[in-house]
Scaffold this motif. Structure first.
Motif, short mmCIF file in Angstrom:
data_model
loop_
_atom_site.label_atom_id
_atom_site.label_comp_id
_atom_site.label_asym_id
_atom_site.label_seq_id
_atom_site.Cartn_x
_atom_site.Cartn_y
_atom_site.Cartn_z
N GLU A 154 72.10 -82.75 -5.29
CA GLU A 154 73.16 -82.99 -4.32
C GLU A 154 73.47 -81.71 -3.54
O GLU A 154 73.45 -80.62 -4.08
CB GLU A 154 74.42 -83.45 -5.07
N ARG A 155 73.74 -81.89 -2.24
CA ARG A 155 74.28 -80.79 -1.45
C ARG A 155 75.25 -81.38 -0.43
O ARG A 155 74.86 -82.17 0.44
CB ARG A 155 73.19 -80.00 -0.72
N GLU A 156 76.50 -81.00 -0.53
CA GLU A 156 77.53 -81.52 0.36
C GLU A 156 77.33 -81.01 1.78
O GLU A 156 76.84 -79.90 1.99
CB GLU A 156 78.93 -81.10 -0.13
N GLU A 157 77.71 -81.82 2.75
CA GLU A 157 77.55 -81.44 4.17
C GLU A 157 78.34 -80.19 4.50
O GLU A 157 77.90 -79.36 5.31
CB GLU A 157 78.00 -82.59 5.09
N TRP A 158 79.51 -80.03 3.88
CA TRP A 158 80.36 -78.89 4.22
C TRP A 158 79.86 -77.58 3.60
O TRP A 158 80.32 -76.51 3.97
CB TRP A 158 81.80 -79.14 3.76
N LEU A 159 78.90 -77.68 2.66
CA LEU A 159 78.41 -76.47 2.00
C LEU A 159 77.43 -75.74 2.92
O LEU A 159 76.22 -75.98 2.91
CB LEU A 159 77.73 -76.84 0.67
N GLN A 160 78.00 -74.89 3.75
CA GLN A 160 77.26 -74.14 4.76
C GLN A 160 77.64 -72.66 4.66
O GLN A 160 78.64 -72.31 4.04
CB GLN A 160 77.63 -74.66 6.17
N ARG A 179 71.83 -52.72 -12.53
CA ARG A 179 72.93 -53.24 -11.72
C ARG A 179 73.52 -54.47 -12.39
O ARG A 179 72.80 -55.39 -12.79
CB ARG A 179 72.42 -53.59 -10.32
N LEU A 180 74.84 -54.48 -12.51
CA LEU A 180 75.54 -55.64 -13.09
C LEU A 180 75.61 -56.77 -12.08
O LEU A 180 75.92 -56.55 -10.90
CB LEU A 180 76.96 -55.25 -13.49
N ASN A 181 75.34 -57.97 -12.55
CA ASN A 181 75.43 -59.14 -11.68
C ASN A 181 76.32 -60.20 -12.33
O ASN A 181 76.22 -60.44 -13.53
CB ASN A 181 74.04 -59.74 -11.44
N LEU A 182 77.17 -60.80 -11.50
CA LEU A 182 77.99 -61.92 -11.96
C LEU A 182 77.37 -63.22 -11.48
O LEU A 182 76.97 -63.34 -10.32
CB LEU A 182 79.41 -61.80 -11.39
N GLY A 183 77.31 -64.18 -12.40
CA GLY A 183 76.76 -65.48 -12.05
C GLY A 183 77.65 -66.59 -12.58
O GLY A 183 78.52 -66.37 -13.42
N CYS A 184 77.41 -67.80 -12.08
CA CYS A 184 78.17 -68.97 -12.52
C CYS A 184 77.28 -70.19 -12.47
O CYS A 184 76.66 -70.48 -11.45
CB CYS A 184 79.40 -69.17 -11.62
N LYS A 185 77.19 -70.88 -13.61
CA LYS A 185 76.49 -72.17 -13.68
C LYS A 185 77.52 -73.24 -13.35
O LYS A 185 78.42 -73.54 -14.13
CB LYS A 185 75.91 -72.37 -15.07
N VAL A 186 77.40 -73.82 -12.15
CA VAL A 186 78.47 -74.64 -11.57
C VAL A 186 78.63 -75.97 -12.30
O VAL A 186 77.67 -76.70 -12.52
CB VAL A 186 78.20 -74.89 -10.07
N ALA A 187 79.89 -76.27 -12.65
CA ALA A 187 80.24 -77.58 -13.20
C ALA A 187 81.05 -78.38 -12.18
O ALA A 187 80.92 -79.60 -12.09
CB ALA A 187 81.05 -77.41 -14.49
N GLU A 188 81.89 -77.69 -11.41
CA GLU A 188 82.71 -78.34 -10.37
C GLU A 188 82.65 -77.49 -9.11
O GLU A 188 82.73 -76.26 -9.17
CB GLU A 188 84.18 -78.45 -10.81
N LEU A 189 82.52 -78.17 -7.96
CA LEU A 189 82.46 -77.46 -6.68
C LEU A 189 83.20 -78.28 -5.63
O LEU A 189 82.97 -79.48 -5.48
CB LEU A 189 81.01 -77.26 -6.25
N SER A 190 84.10 -77.63 -4.91
CA SER A 190 84.85 -78.33 -3.86
C SER A 190 85.14 -77.36 -2.72
O SER A 190 85.04 -76.14 -2.86
CB SER A 190 86.16 -78.91 -4.40
N GLN A 191 85.49 -77.94 -1.58
CA GLN A 191 85.85 -77.13 -0.43
C GLN A 191 87.25 -76.58 -0.65
O GLN A 191 88.15 -77.28 -1.13
CB GLN A 191 85.80 -77.97 0.84
#
Length: 201
Positions: A154-160, A179-191
């Motif tokens: 899935e990819r939402e239209e607003w995700l630009q 180099r330290l990197n921050l990451g996130c394995k997405v469970a919820e995504l909204s505008q």
């Protein structure tokens, strides 16, 4: 805004100091070293600055292995990323327990320019993009980047690029070429509807 509910396992590296806050109530501050394994290069030791309410510093002795629970936030200064933990629980840790910072991230910020749909070795699609959270320090803004991955076609239209997002998911901290990197394995995504900044309100 980046806020993480985490469990931390590491070694006490700075002795506990008890002070009184502006409200007259005591608080305790100390530091914990956590080794983050490197994907490439050498492992990196992260210093987590800890603060907790009260004056109970039992067990917080330099060299002791301890486990903590609390809310982790980040502060960026120049190219350095600082870890600050508001501790809610502390306990002794077994000597053989592994260092680590695990938990869930809440994020609000703006998407970067690259949003890629990729396929893993198993043929399943996943979405990758980066986004930053801005923080004003003095007269200047600092930007903390997070790399996001979501296992979905899935990819939402607003995700630009430049879209403002609110995301929740599993925190991932890694090291690549020192180099330290921050990451996130997405469970919820909204505008995220960002409200205008009114400093006088």
């Amino acid at each position: 805004m980046i806020k993480c509910n985490v469990s931390v396992c590491g070694t006490a590296s700075k002795a506990a100091v008890v002070r009184n806050g502006k409200d007259g109530m005591p608080f305790t501050s100390y530091s914990v070293d956590v080794v983050v394994p490197a994907k490439s290069g050498i492992n990196k030791t992260v210093i987590v600055s800890c603060i907790m309410d009260g004056d109970d510093a039992e067990g917080i002795v330099v060299g002791n292995r301890i486990e903590l629970k609390g809310v982790l936030t980040f502060k960026k200064k120049d190219d350095n990323l600082y870890f600050n933990l508001k501790v809610s629980e502390v306990s002794q840790s077994a000597a053989e327990s592994k260092d680590g910072i695990v938990g869930d991230m809440e994020f609000k910020g703006k998407v970067g320019k690259d949003i890629d749909m990729k396929k893993g070795k198993n043929g399943k699609a996943f979405l990758m993009f980066s986004a930053f959270s801005a923080e004003k320090i003095g007269e200047e803004f600092t930007f903390t980047w997070v790399r996001f991955v979501r296992f979905s076609e899935e990819r939402e239209e607003w995700l630009q690029p430049k879209a403002t997002i609110e995301a929740k998911g599993e925190l991932e901290i890694s090291v690549y070429n020192d180099r330290l990197n921050l990451g996130c394995k997405v469970a919820e995504l909204s505008q995220w509807e960002k409200k205008p900044y009114h400093p006088n309100n």
